[in-house]
Design a protein around this motif. Structure first.
Motif, PDB file in Angstrom:
ATOM      1  N   PHE A  59       0.830  -1.211   0.000  1.00  0.00           N
ATOM      2  CA  PHE A  59       0.000   0.000   0.000  1.00  0.00           C
ATOM      3  C   PHE A  59       0.865   1.262   0.000  1.00  0.00           C
ATOM      4  O   PHE A  59       0.527   2.256  -0.650  1.00  0.00           O
ATOM      5  CB  PHE A  59      -0.932   0.019   1.212  1.00  0.00           C
ATOM      6  CG  PHE A  59      -1.984  -1.056   1.213  1.00  0.00           C
ATOM      7  CD1 PHE A  59      -2.316  -1.741   0.056  1.00  0.00           C
ATOM      8  CD2 PHE A  59      -2.649  -1.397   2.392  1.00  0.00           C
ATOM      9  CE1 PHE A  59      -3.293  -2.732   0.055  1.00  0.00           C
ATOM     10  CE2 PHE A  59      -3.630  -2.382   2.404  1.00  0.00           C
ATOM     11  CZ  PHE A  59      -3.950  -3.052   1.243  1.00  0.00           C
ATOM     12  N   PHE A  60       1.964   1.226   0.747  1.00  0.00           N
ATOM     13  CA  PHE A  60       2.792   2.423   0.896  1.00  0.00           C
ATOM     14  C   PHE A  60       3.847   2.580  -0.203  1.00  0.00           C
ATOM     15  O   PHE A  60       4.428   3.653  -0.347  1.00  0.00           O
ATOM     16  CB  PHE A  60       3.469   2.433   2.264  1.00  0.00           C
ATOM     17  CG  PHE A  60       2.539   2.805   3.393  1.00  0.00           C
ATOM     18  CD1 PHE A  60       2.053   4.096   3.522  1.00  0.00           C
ATOM     19  CD2 PHE A  60       2.132   1.851   4.310  1.00  0.00           C
ATOM     20  CE1 PHE A  60       1.188   4.440   4.544  1.00  0.00           C
ATOM     21  CE2 PHE A  60       1.262   2.189   5.350  1.00  0.00           C
ATOM     22  CZ  PHE A  60       0.779   3.489   5.461  1.00  0.00           C
ATOM     23  N   ALA A  61       4.076   1.535  -0.961  1.00  0.00           N
ATOM     24  CA  ALA A  61       5.082   1.614  -2.023  1.00  0.00           C
ATOM     25  C   ALA A  61       4.615   2.529  -3.151  1.00  0.00           C
ATOM     26  O   ALA A  61       3.413   2.622  -3.437  1.00  0.00           O
ATOM     27  CB  ALA A  61       5.368   0.218  -2.572  1.00  0.00           C
ATOM     28  N   GLN A  62       5.543   3.209  -3.770  1.00  0.00           N
ATOM     29  CA  GLN A  62       5.207   4.010  -4.942  1.00  0.00           C
ATOM     30  C   GLN A  62       4.744   3.073  -6.071  1.00  0.00           C
ATOM     31  O   GLN A  62       5.316   2.000  -6.258  1.00  0.00           O
ATOM     32  CB  GLN A  62       6.428   4.804  -5.408  1.00  0.00           C
ATOM     33  CG  GLN A  62       6.857   5.894  -4.438  1.00  0.00           C
ATOM     34  CD  GLN A  62       5.761   6.932  -4.224  1.00  0.00           C
ATOM     35  OE1 GLN A  62       5.149   7.399  -5.185  1.00  0.00           O
ATOM     36  NE2 GLN A  62       5.513   7.287  -2.971  1.00  0.00           N
ATOM     37  N   LEU A  80     -12.197  -3.395  -3.730  1.00  0.00           N
ATOM     38  CA  LEU A  80     -13.118  -3.199  -2.612  1.00  0.00           C
ATOM     39  C   LEU A  80     -13.456  -1.723  -2.442  1.00  0.00           C
ATOM     40  O   LEU A  80     -14.612  -1.357  -2.181  1.00  0.00           O
ATOM     41  CB  LEU A  80     -12.501  -3.749  -1.320  1.00  0.00           C
ATOM     42  CG  LEU A  80     -12.240  -5.250  -1.280  1.00  0.00           C
ATOM     43  CD1 LEU A  80     -11.491  -5.620  -0.006  1.00  0.00           C
ATOM     44  CD2 LEU A  80     -13.544  -6.029  -1.376  1.00  0.00           C
ATOM     45  N   ILE A  81     -12.451  -0.877  -2.583  1.00  0.00           N
ATOM     46  CA  ILE A  81     -12.666   0.567  -2.426  1.00  0.00           C
ATOM     47  C   ILE A  81     -13.562   1.102  -3.538  1.00  0.00           C
ATOM     48  O   ILE A  81     -14.471   1.909  -3.281  1.00  0.00           O
ATOM     49  CB  ILE A  81     -11.315   1.304  -2.393  1.00  0.00           C
ATOM     50  CG1 ILE A  81     -10.578   0.979  -1.089  1.00  0.00           C
ATOM     51  CG2 ILE A  81     -11.504   2.810  -2.534  1.00  0.00           C
ATOM     52  CD1 ILE A  81      -9.141   1.452  -1.050  1.00  0.00           C
ATOM     53  N   GLU A  82     -13.345   0.669  -4.755  1.00  0.00           N
ATOM     54  CA  GLU A  82     -14.170   1.133  -5.867  1.00  0.00           C
ATOM     55  C   GLU A  82     -15.621   0.709  -5.662  1.00  0.00           C
ATOM     56  O   GLU A  82     -16.544   1.467  -5.957  1.00  0.00           O
ATOM     57  CB  GLU A  82     -13.639   0.577  -7.191  1.00  0.00           C
ATOM     58  CG  GLU A  82     -14.365   1.085  -8.421  1.00  0.00           C
ATOM     59  CD  GLU A  82     -14.292   2.599  -8.575  1.00  0.00           C
ATOM     60  OE1 GLU A  82     -15.217   3.165  -9.206  1.00  0.00           O
ATOM     61  OE2 GLU A  82     -13.321   3.218  -8.076  1.00  0.00           O
ATOM     62  N   GLU A  83     -15.819  -0.487  -5.136  1.00  0.00           N
ATOM     63  CA  GLU A  83     -17.162  -0.990  -4.877  1.00  0.00           C
ATOM     64  C   GLU A  83     -17.899  -0.115  -3.872  1.00  0.00           C
ATOM     65  O   GLU A  83     -19.060   0.252  -4.082  1.00  0.00           O
ATOM     66  CB  GLU A  83     -17.072  -2.428  -4.366  1.00  0.00           C
ATOM     67  CG  GLU A  83     -18.395  -3.130  -4.160  1.00  0.00           C
ATOM     68  CD  GLU A  83     -18.200  -4.563  -3.743  1.00  0.00           C
ATOM     69  OE1 GLU A  83     -18.480  -5.470  -4.558  1.00  0.00           O
ATOM     70  OE2 GLU A  83     -17.748  -4.808  -2.590  1.00  0.00           O
ATOM     71  N   ILE A 112      -9.925  -1.309   3.239  1.00  0.00           N
ATOM     72  CA  ILE A 112     -10.451  -0.090   2.604  1.00  0.00           C
ATOM     73  C   ILE A 112      -9.932   1.186   3.260  1.00  0.00           C
ATOM     74  O   ILE A 112     -10.199   2.284   2.754  1.00  0.00           O
ATOM     75  CB  ILE A 112     -11.996  -0.067   2.583  1.00  0.00           C
ATOM     76  CG1 ILE A 112     -12.579   0.024   4.000  1.00  0.00           C
ATOM     77  CG2 ILE A 112     -12.544  -1.274   1.821  1.00  0.00           C
ATOM     78  CD1 ILE A 112     -14.068   0.320   4.024  1.00  0.00           C
ATOM     79  N   ALA A 113      -9.201   1.082   4.356  1.00  0.00           N
ATOM     80  CA  ALA A 113      -8.632   2.266   5.019  1.00  0.00           C
ATOM     81  C   ALA A 113      -7.252   2.533   4.420  1.00  0.00           C
ATOM     82  O   ALA A 113      -6.255   1.971   4.862  1.00  0.00           O
ATOM     83  CB  ALA A 113      -8.540   2.049   6.525  1.00  0.00           C
ATOM     84  N   ARG A 114      -7.197   3.375   3.412  1.00  0.00           N
ATOM     85  CA  ARG A 114      -5.953   3.636   2.695  1.00  0.00           C
ATOM     86  C   ARG A 114      -5.669   5.136   2.657  1.00  0.00           C
ATOM     87  O   ARG A 114      -6.455   5.917   2.104  1.00  0.00           O
ATOM     88  CB  ARG A 114      -6.049   3.099   1.257  1.00  0.00           C
ATOM     89  CG  ARG A 114      -6.224   1.589   1.136  1.00  0.00           C
ATOM     90  CD  ARG A 114      -4.950   0.888   0.755  1.00  0.00           C
ATOM     91  NE  ARG A 114      -4.371   1.455  -0.456  1.00  0.00           N
ATOM     92  CZ  ARG A 114      -4.783   1.145  -1.696  1.00  0.00           C
ATOM     93  NH1 ARG A 114      -5.766   0.268  -1.885  1.00  0.00           N
ATOM     94  NH2 ARG A 114      -4.185   1.696  -2.729  1.00  0.00           N
TER      95      ARG A 114
END
Length: 200
Positions: A59-62, A80-83, A112-114
């Protein structure tokens, strides 16, 4: 067109009381929204991976530096986030297990917490990016917990959703389900009355 996302977190899937309450609400709601699109995600049937170090690093990687494995992890989360982004109405079936939320729902929340995607940090503090949604939570419990120090669910779920920008959340409780058949029937009947009114 209105889109509703239903998240069922009972380990019993469609057999769980929280799922059945959520189903009843969605059915009643659809009567007034016949053209709406409904997506159902069963977290027991289609389990989501729990957060681990590899996923956090992905998640944190470029984006340009992500390995194929990291890209796959991010793609799972992105889907999941798009949904949930596409949904205006969120319905959560929420049983209580050992004083907490199901681990499958926690796994979903973690996915989903990004930062920078569903929330961001500003000079004035964190800002949720999943705004403009109405959330209904159907909480089924074996005992009586609402309004007591033992209710670890309500504040946590409300705070988490609010952190992501979903600050319009309604809770419907069915409690005392393991305290005898009379108490169970009364609790489910009361919850059904409430959900029917909310769906109108």
């Amino acid at each position: 067109m209105t889109t509703l996302l239903q998240l069922n977190s009972s380990i019993f899937s469609s057999g769980g009381q929280s799922t059945q309450l959520a189903d009843q609400f969605v059915t009643a709601w659809q009567a007034n929204e016949p053209d709406a699109q409904v997506t159902v995600r069963d977290l027991a049937h289609d389990a989501i991976p729990h957060l681990d170090a590899q996923r956090v690093l992905a998640f944190f990687a470029q984006p340009e530096t992500r390995t194929p494995e990291q890209q796959a992890y991010v793609a799972e989360s992105d889907a999941l986030i798009e949904e949930i982004k596409q949904a205006q109405i969120i319905v959560i079936g929420l049983p209580m297990y050992n004083f907490g939320i199901p681990s499958t729902l926690k796994a979903y929340f973690d996915q989903i917490a990004r930062a920078g995607v569903t929330f961001r940090y500003t000079e004035n503090g964190p800002e949720g990016l999943l705004t403009g949604k109405k959330v209904y939570v159907f909480a089924a419990r074996g005992g009586i917990y609402a309004g007591t120090p033992l209710d670890s669910q309500t504040n946590y779920v409300r705070d988490f959703l609010g952190f992501l920008g979903m600050d319009n959340t309604e809770f419907v409780y069915a409690e005392g389900l393991n305290m005898g058949e009379t108490a169970k029937e009364a609790a489910l009947a009361g919850a059904k009355l409430r959900l029917t009114a909310l769906a109108a």
